[in-house]
Design an enzyme around this catalytic site. Structure first.
Site, mmCIF file in Angstrom:
data_model
loop_
_atom_site.group_PDB
_atom_site.id
_atom_site.type_symbol
_atom_site.label_atom_id
_atom_site.label_comp_id
_atom_site.label_asym_id
_atom_site.label_seq_id
_atom_site.Cartn_x
_atom_site.Cartn_y
_atom_site.Cartn_z
ATOM 1 N N HIS A 112 -1.731 -7.902 -11.023
ATOM 2 C CA HIS A 112 -2.665 -8.133 -9.914
ATOM 3 C C HIS A 112 -2.155 -7.507 -8.615
ATOM 4 C CE1 HIS A 112 -4.727 -11.082 -12.504
ATOM 5 N NE2 HIS A 112 -3.505 -11.505 -12.812
ATOM 6 N N SER A 233 -1.693 17.428 6.733
ATOM 7 C CA SER A 233 -2.951 17.149 7.414
ATOM 8 C C SER A 233 -3.256 18.290 8.379
ATOM 9 C CB SER A 233 -2.846 15.828 8.181
ATOM 10 O OG SER A 233 -3.897 15.701 9.118
ATOM 11 N N LYS A 239 1.825 13.966 8.192
ATOM 12 C CA LYS A 239 1.187 13.553 6.946
ATOM 13 C C LYS A 239 1.676 14.362 5.748
ATOM 14 C CE LYS A 239 -1.662 11.028 6.240
ATOM 15 N NZ LYS A 239 -3.107 11.277 6.378
#
Length: 413
Positions: A112, A233, A239
């Site tokens: 989960h 990016s 990024k």
């Protein structure tokens, strides 16, 4: 056709010579199509006749485009299955390499997406080896289903010439002959089998991509993608985007869409023989095959160049991962597991109230919850001990991991 007495030996030689000439034109890209060509079959026959003369008109004796295209399609699927399996094996080899290098590197396991129990990188990454192994079996089954020859069934009712269908099948590398001529020209189950195998493979690759995307995020930092498999990016200099993994995840939806489209195509065809709808069966398969040929090598490269960060993994090895081991400790002292589960739940709640990890609770707190807790409980609250304790087949102990890795290597060998 010569075996059936339709062609003389000299005619066979002329036709073979002509067909080789047509093949060369295709390979060289010099073939010219005419407005009168209905499809690839009539184009080949027309060009053949231009080269060898009227004997070219004998080529189509005893056959139909219906059984020809079914034969071609099956041969293509058989080759496609073999090619995809080779790509899967390479990805599996990359996974084995990663598992062997980092076999016992500790990390949290999740259910989960919540902390569950301690595992190792080797244990985690080998999960995908076995998913891919099932994919290999599905493609092997798809190949087996495709390996039945329809040739000699003609349009739907069979041929009036004494064609030896079994000899034809053997010549072309088929394992068997389809026993019913009507079924032979209309059956596309083998195409659906290929697409099911491909779609399931795509879903497995999507799951692996998603895990690695999460693990490569700043919040986790468990892995780092090589620059060759990520992009920057256009705006933010810091990024490092996992584009190859995201595209792999996205293409899984494309494969699924192709599969659903193919199944929808087959639904409600009005005859037991060939219908022109079936012309639409190839494009989704070709697209799926082409995309698998892109994403499988990329995934193998991404895994081979992946950097593992054991320190960041270790930082997430918090004591609550050992709650199950604490329950097992009580079980081994004679307590029923369901009762032990409840007792350890109280331990976890007390640790939350005191805002300390469960291994920092003093002994008197543990004994207040249950008298079965004694000084030896401290030996249980250790990550390495917890993984080593799970020595059954498929477990996290060093011996179990070595055995699993050996099993995986044997599959590749």
């Amino acid at each position: 056709l010569e075996r059936a007495g339709v062609l003389k030996e000299v005619e066979v030689m002329e036709l073979v010579h002509g067909l080789e000439a047509v093949r060369t034109e295709f390979l060289n890209g010099t073939i010219e199509f005419a407005a009168s060509d209905e499809d690839i079959h009539t184009a080949v026959e027309r060009r053949l006749t231009e080269i060898v003369g009227s004997v070219g008109g004998k080529l189509h004796t005893g056959r139909s485009r219906n059984d020809q295209v079914a034969t071609d399609f099956r041969l293509w699927v058989m080759q496609a299955c073999t090619s995809v399996i080779e790509h899967i094996r390479d990805l599996q080899a990359a996974i084995v390499e990663s598992a062997q290098t980092h076999l016992t590197v500790m990390m949290p396991g999740y259910t989960h997406l919540q902390h569950a129990q301690p595992i190792t990188w080797g244990h985690f990454i080998l999960t995908y080896f076995w998913m891919l192994e099932r994919d290999v079996k599905r493609f092997e089954q798809a190949l087996e289903m495709a390996s039945a020859s329809p040739l000699g069934s003609a349009a739907l009712a069979g041929t009036g010439f004494p064609i030896d269908r079994e000899a034809l099948a053997a010549d072309l590398g088929f394992a068997s002959v389809i026993p019913n001529s009507l079924d032979a020209v209309s059956d596309r189950d083998f195409a659906a089998d290929f697409m099911y195998a491909a779609t399931t493979l795509g879903l497995h690759l999507s799951r692996l991509s998603e895990q690695l995307i999460i693990y490569s995020s700043a919040e986790f930092g468990f892995v780092r993608l090589d620059d060759a498999y990520s992009t920057g990016s256009s705006l933010m200099p810091q990024k490092k985007n996992p584009d190859t993994l995201e595209l792999t995840r996205g293409k899984a939806g494309r494969l699924l869409g192709n599969f659903v489209g193919l199944l929808t195509l087959f639904k409600g065809l009005p005859s037991s023989g060939y219908d022109k709808d079936l012309q639409e069966d190839k494009e989704p398969l070709f697209d799926t095959y082409d995309n698998l040929g892109l994403i499988l090598p990329v995934m193998a490269g991404a895994i081979r160049t992946l950097t593992i960060n054991p320190k960041r993994m270790a930082m997430q090895l918090e004591a609550s991962l050992l709650a199950t081991d604490l329950a097992d400790y009580l079980v081994k002292k004679g307590m029923p597991f369901r009762e032990a589960h409840g007792v350890v739940g109280k331990v976890v709640r007390l640790a939350e109230i005191k805002e300390v990890p469960i291994d920092a609770l003093p002994m008197n707190d543990l004994q207040t919850i249950h008298e079965m807790f004694t000084a030896d409980v401290r030996n249980i609250l250790d990550m390495s001990t917890a993984t080593e304790r799970r020595s059954a087949i498929g477990g996290t102990s060093k011996a179990a991991l070595d055995a699993q890795l050996g099993h995986a290597k044997a599959k590749l060998a």
